[in-house]
Enzyme design. Structure first.
Site, PDB file in Angstrom:
ATOM      1  N   ASP A 141      -9.439 -34.123  49.790  1.00  0.00           N
ATOM      2  CA  ASP A 141      -8.838 -32.979  50.464  1.00  0.00           C
ATOM      3  C   ASP A 141      -7.916 -32.224  49.501  1.00  0.00           C
ATOM      4  O   ASP A 141      -7.027 -32.817  48.884  1.00  0.00           O
ATOM      5  CB  ASP A 141      -8.038 -33.478  51.672  1.00  0.00           C
ATOM      6  N   GLY A 150       0.783 -29.087  58.960  1.00  0.00           N
ATOM      7  CA  GLY A 150       1.992 -29.631  59.557  1.00  0.00           C
ATOM      8  C   GLY A 150       2.138 -29.222  61.011  1.00  0.00           C
ATOM      9  O   GLY A 150       1.249 -28.622  61.611  1.00  0.00           O
ATOM     10  N   GLY A 174      -5.138 -27.849  61.809  1.00  0.00           N
ATOM     11  CA  GLY A 174      -5.467 -27.677  63.220  1.00  0.00           C
ATOM     12  C   GLY A 174      -4.624 -28.492  64.173  1.00  0.00           C
ATOM     13  O   GLY A 174      -4.953 -28.606  65.351  1.00  0.00           O
TER      14      GLY A 174
END
Length: 289
Positions: free
Chosen positions: A80, A179, A210
């Site tokens: 990621d 966050g 999300g």
């Protein structure tokens, strides 16, 4: 069962659901999301950020591979927000089946050139590539970072970016932030941008950050072509809130991990299941067999 990001998301896009990408940055969080996915028969993406990998060490990846190799569930192991060639290549060497190169902070042409180089390397060994166009917001309380001001993805630029880079999935900026949002900030997705983009971009679209957006917005985005949604803060907050409750119950002798963590794992599972159902990925594992 380890599969690539392309294999994972092409099926999701075709069948109109979103695969949850869980940043499970510890063995306990990994257990929680694995058990949730098993119980609901949901495919999922195990996402590890470079900062998480640096903390956990490469040996953690061996633990993830063990879990993947001992389940029939389709799982993608994904880097990621890889920021450098070195981070991406290291992940490929460790056996990641999908990588993200995030050059979204660079000018458009530089983003394209950086991404193209990663695509060439990753595709040569069968690894999928995700990139980002526009900027995801940053609430200031997330390891994934982001920008203080969101730059929304231009659908026309997105079409050009995909065609010129040959990426497998595109992270788009439509109003999310990494966050949990402070109480004085209300997240709102630019659904109009997504509606225009889905007709121009013919690869799976990804939604980062999300965790705080209203469920109805997330559900609508899935219906409009979002095929992967990253979840990090929500599962970590569920885990740590339960841990705080356990440690603050007045028993100062609590110290054994096998006493402290089981209820925390259950809290993680509950949140993971909520996301799986929201993303419509429950009982979708059978589509990959």
């Amino acid at each position: 069962m380890l599969i690539t990001g392309k294999e994972m998301l092409d099926v999701a896009r075709k069948n109109k659901f979103a695969v949850p990408a869980f940043n499970a940055g510890s063995g306990q969080l990994l257990t929680g999301v694995m058990e949730a996915a098993e119980e609901l028969q949901s495919p999922f993406i195990m996402a590890i950020h470079p900062d998480e990998l640096s903390f956990l060490k490469d040996s953690f990846v061996s633990q993830v591979h063990h879990e993947i190799n001992n389940t029939k569930l389709p799982i993608t192991l994904h880097l990621d927000h890889g920021a450098t060639h070195k981070q991406v290549i290291h992940a490929i060497q460790l056996g990641f089946s999908s990588v993200m190169i995030d050059s979204s902070h660079l000018p458009f042409e530089e983003n394209i050139e950086t991404t193209k180089k990663i695509v060439e390397i990753a595709h040569s060994v069968g690894v999928s590539v995700e990139a980002e166009l526009g900027t995801i917001g940053d609430t200031g309380n997330s390891a994934e970072g982001g920008a203080s001001d969101i730059i929304y993805t231009d659908p026309n630029k997105a079409q050009e970016f995909v065609e010129r880079t040959n990426i497998d999935s595109l992270a788009v900026a439509i109003g999310t932030a990494h966050g949990i949002y402070p109480k004085d900030r209300k997240p709102k997705l630019r659904i109009d941008i997504l509606e225009e983009m889905k007709d121009k971009v013919e690869i799976p679209l990804v939604l980062h950050g999300g965790s705080s957006n209203p469920d109805e917005e997330i559900s609508r985005s899935v219906g409009l072509g979002i095929s992967k949604i990253n979840i990090s803060s929500d599962i970590k907050i569920s885990f740590t809130n339960k841990l705080r409750e356990i440690l603050n119950n007045g028993d100062s002798q609590i110290r054994e991990p096998n006493v402290m963590y089981p209820d925390c794992i259950e809290a993680t599972k509950t949140t993971a299941k909520e996301k799986i159902n929201l993303f419509k990925s429950s009982n979708k594992a059978e589509l990959y067999y």
